[in-house]
Design a protein around this motif. Structure first.
Motif, PDB file in Angstrom:
ATOM      1  N   UNK A 152       9.715  20.113 -21.823  1.00 21.86           N
ATOM      2  CA  UNK A 152       8.746  19.049 -21.564  1.00 21.86           C
ATOM      3  C   UNK A 152       7.688  19.438 -20.527  1.00 21.86           C
ATOM      4  N   UNK A 153       7.939  20.492 -19.761  1.00 21.71           N
ATOM      5  CA  UNK A 153       7.085  20.820 -18.611  1.00 21.71           C
ATOM      6  C   UNK A 153       5.633  21.030 -19.018  1.00 21.71           C
ATOM      7  N   UNK A 154       5.422  21.800 -20.076  1.00 16.19           N
ATOM      8  CA  UNK A 154       4.050  22.136 -20.485  1.00 16.19           C
ATOM      9  C   UNK A 154       3.541  21.251 -21.609  1.00 16.19           C
ATOM     10  N   UNK A 155       4.261  20.159 -21.891  1.00 15.03           N
ATOM     11  CA  UNK A 155       3.828  19.239 -22.935  1.00 15.03           C
ATOM     12  C   UNK A 155       2.527  18.562 -22.500  1.00 15.03           C
ATOM     13  N   UNK A 156       1.597  18.441 -23.434  1.00 13.93           N
ATOM     14  CA  UNK A 156       0.288  17.849 -23.101  1.00 13.93           C
ATOM     15  C   UNK A 156       0.431  16.431 -22.558  1.00 13.93           C
ATOM     16  N   UNK A 157       1.460  15.720 -23.002  1.00 15.98           N
ATOM     17  CA  UNK A 157       1.661  14.336 -22.565  1.00 15.98           C
ATOM     18  C   UNK A 157       2.940  14.250 -21.727  1.00 15.98           C
ATOM     19  N   UNK A 158       2.922  14.904 -20.586  1.00 19.43           N
ATOM     20  CA  UNK A 158       4.092  14.956 -19.698  1.00 19.43           C
ATOM     21  C   UNK A 158       4.112  13.691 -18.845  1.00 19.43           C
ATOM     22  N   UNK A 159       4.652  12.597 -19.413  1.00 16.50           N
ATOM     23  CA  UNK A 159       4.574  11.304 -18.726  1.00 16.50           C
ATOM     24  C   UNK A 159       5.507  11.227 -17.528  1.00 16.50           C
ATOM     25  N   UNK A 160       6.615  11.979 -17.556  1.00 15.87           N
ATOM     26  CA  UNK A 160       7.542  11.944 -16.422  1.00 15.87           C
ATOM     27  C   UNK A 160       6.867  12.470 -15.163  1.00 15.87           C
ATOM     28  N   UNK A 161       6.073  13.510 -15.308  1.00 16.98           N
ATOM     29  CA  UNK A 161       5.364  14.082 -14.164  1.00 16.98           C
ATOM     30  C   UNK A 161       4.414  13.048 -13.559  1.00 16.98           C
ATOM     31  N   UNK A 162       3.713  12.299 -14.411  1.00 16.03           N
ATOM     32  CA  UNK A 162       2.806  11.249 -13.923  1.00 16.03           C
ATOM     33  C   UNK A 162       3.578  10.172 -13.170  1.00 16.03           C
ATOM     34  N   UNK A 163       4.758   9.812 -13.682  1.00 17.94           N
ATOM     35  CA  UNK A 163       5.557   8.776 -13.022  1.00 17.94           C
ATOM     36  C   UNK A 163       5.966   9.208 -11.625  1.00 17.94           C
ATOM     37  N   UNK A 164       6.427  10.443 -11.497  1.00 22.91           N
ATOM     38  CA  UNK A 164       6.903  10.936 -10.205  1.00 22.91           C
ATOM     39  C   UNK A 164       5.746  11.079  -9.218  1.00 22.91           C
ATOM     40  N   UNK A 165       4.571  11.481  -9.707  1.00 21.92           N
ATOM     41  CA  UNK A 165       3.404  11.572  -8.821  1.00 21.92           C
ATOM     42  C   UNK A 165       3.029  10.215  -8.241  1.00 21.92           C
ATOM     43  N   UNK A 166       3.239   9.144  -9.011  1.00 12.51           N
ATOM     44  CA  UNK A 166       2.813   7.819  -8.577  1.00 12.51           C
ATOM     45  C   UNK A 166       3.836   7.047  -7.773  1.00 12.51           C
ATOM     46  N   UNK A 167       5.039   7.608  -7.621  1.00 10.89           N
ATOM     47  CA  UNK A 167       6.112   6.911  -6.901  1.00 10.89           C
ATOM     48  C   UNK A 167       6.532   7.717  -5.679  1.00 10.89           C
ATOM     49  N   UNK A 168       6.533   7.082  -4.531  1.00 10.86           N
ATOM     50  CA  UNK A 168       6.936   7.790  -3.309  1.00 10.86           C
ATOM     51  C   UNK A 168       8.410   8.164  -3.332  1.00 10.86           C
ATOM     52  N   UNK A 169       9.236   7.315  -3.953  1.00 13.03           N
ATOM     53  CA  UNK A 169      10.682   7.496  -3.901  1.00 13.03           C
ATOM     54  C   UNK A 169      11.207   8.038  -5.230  1.00 13.03           C
ATOM     55  N   UNK A 170      10.516   9.058  -5.749  1.00  9.55           N
ATOM     56  CA  UNK A 170      10.915   9.652  -7.032  1.00  9.55           C
ATOM     57  C   UNK A 170      10.882  11.171  -6.916  1.00  9.55           C
ATOM     58  N   UNK A 171      11.793  11.808  -7.648  1.00  9.65           N
ATOM     59  CA  UNK A 171      11.924  13.266  -7.638  1.00  9.65           C
ATOM     60  C   UNK A 171      12.082  13.750  -9.071  1.00  9.65           C
ATOM     61  N   UNK A 172      11.545  14.929  -9.337  1.00 16.19           N
ATOM     62  CA  UNK A 172      11.650  15.534 -10.667  1.00 16.19           C
ATOM     63  C   UNK A 172      12.388  16.862 -10.544  1.00 16.19           C
ATOM     64  N   UNK A 173      13.499  16.983 -11.272  1.00 18.36           N
ATOM     65  CA  UNK A 173      14.217  18.251 -11.367  1.00 18.36           C
ATOM     66  C   UNK A 173      14.044  18.767 -12.793  1.00 18.36           C
ATOM     67  N   UNK A 174      13.722  20.051 -12.918  1.00 18.08           N
ATOM     68  CA  UNK A 174      13.535  20.662 -14.233  1.00 18.08           C
ATOM     69  C   UNK A 174      14.674  21.641 -14.486  1.00 18.08           C
ATOM     70  N   UNK A 175      15.267  21.560 -15.671  1.00 22.12           N
ATOM     71  CA  UNK A 175      16.330  22.487 -16.025  1.00 22.12           C
ATOM     72  C   UNK A 175      17.204  21.918 -17.114  1.00 22.12           C
ATOM     73  N   UNK A 176      18.291  22.632 -17.396  1.00 19.89           N
ATOM     74  CA  UNK A 176      19.288  22.133 -18.346  1.00 19.89           C
ATOM     75  C   UNK A 176      20.619  21.849 -17.643  1.00 19.89           C
ATOM     76  N   UNK A 177      20.975  22.705 -16.698  1.00 17.65           N
ATOM     77  CA  UNK A 177      22.185  22.495 -15.906  1.00 17.65           C
ATOM     78  C   UNK A 177      21.758  22.330 -14.456  1.00 17.65           C
ATOM     79  N   UNK A 178      22.171  21.225 -13.842  1.00 16.40           N
ATOM     80  CA  UNK A 178      21.737  20.898 -12.479  1.00 16.40           C
ATOM     81  C   UNK A 178      22.929  21.033 -11.528  1.00 16.40           C
TER      82      UNK A 178
END
Length: 199
Positions: free
Chosen positions: A38-64
């Motif tokens: 999803x990282x390079x998807x043209x419509x990466x909506x999760x990234x927009x959500x995290x940018x707009x929220x102070x109390x949000x974090x984005x982790x990228x991967x398959x195993x965390x």
């Protein structure tokens, strides 16, 4: 030669969305687990959500690997935003509050990739699941939903926060999303959009 991109919103510099991205507080902490596809998807909506929220974090991967430790931190009520037989409505989970803040874990990817994230991270199986009952229809006009009621990750986060944080309203997060959709439609042309995306 690739077009210059905004380092923050990742959009082409000529279509930067940063001026539309809000800066919103929330008591609820949001953790988005994003599949790498999803990282390079043209419509990466999760990234927009995290940018707009102070109390949000984005982790990228398959195993965390850090997830079990994060989930074990005391003082929170954590839930997974994902359908399932035992899933409750977000509103019901929020109303059962005991004073502890809610942490909302949101998988981001296609349904198949999101299920894979759950499979590869067994710590998620122990979380209570919540869903969005009576969510507003999706504004994601460029993607055919695989099932009725499907929302983009950003739309799902907005709907969940509007329930958990009422009377606060997180609709401002949708402004860059709407602009992104309109920009994509303009780029493909109205005729192409109508032919391929309208019922």
């Amino acid at each position: 030669m690739p077009r210059p991109r905004c380092s923050r919103c990742k959009r082409p510099a000529s279509h930067c969305l940063c001026a539309l991205i809000p800066d919103l507080p929330s008591h609820t902490e949001v953790l988005v687990l994003q599949h790498p596809d999803e990282v390079d998807h043209a419509l990466n909506t999760a990234h927009l959500a995290v940018l707009g929220l102070r109390n949000a974090t984005l982790w990228v991967g398959e195993v965390f690997a850090a997830l079990p430790g994060w989930l074990a931190q005391p003082g929170y009520r954590t839930c997974l935003l994902f359908p399932g037989e035992q899933a409750r409505s977000v509103a019901a989970f929020g109303s059962d509050g005991d004073g502890r803040p809610v942490r909302l874990v949101v998988p981001d990817g296609t349904w198949r990739k999101a299920r894979k994230l759950l499979y590869l991270n067994p710590a998620l199986a122990d979380l209570p699941r919540v869903t969005l009952a009576d969510a507003p229809p999706s504004r994601y006009r460029l993607r055919k939903a695989p099932m009725e009621g499907s929302l983009s990750t950003l739309e799902a986060i907005v709907a969940a926060l509007n329930l958990l944080e009422a009377p606060a309203d997180y609709a401002a997060l949708l402004k860059p999303f709407d602009a992104l959709i309109e920009g994509q439609i303009a780029a493909m042309g109205e005729d192409t959009f109508r032919r391929n995306h309208l019922p």
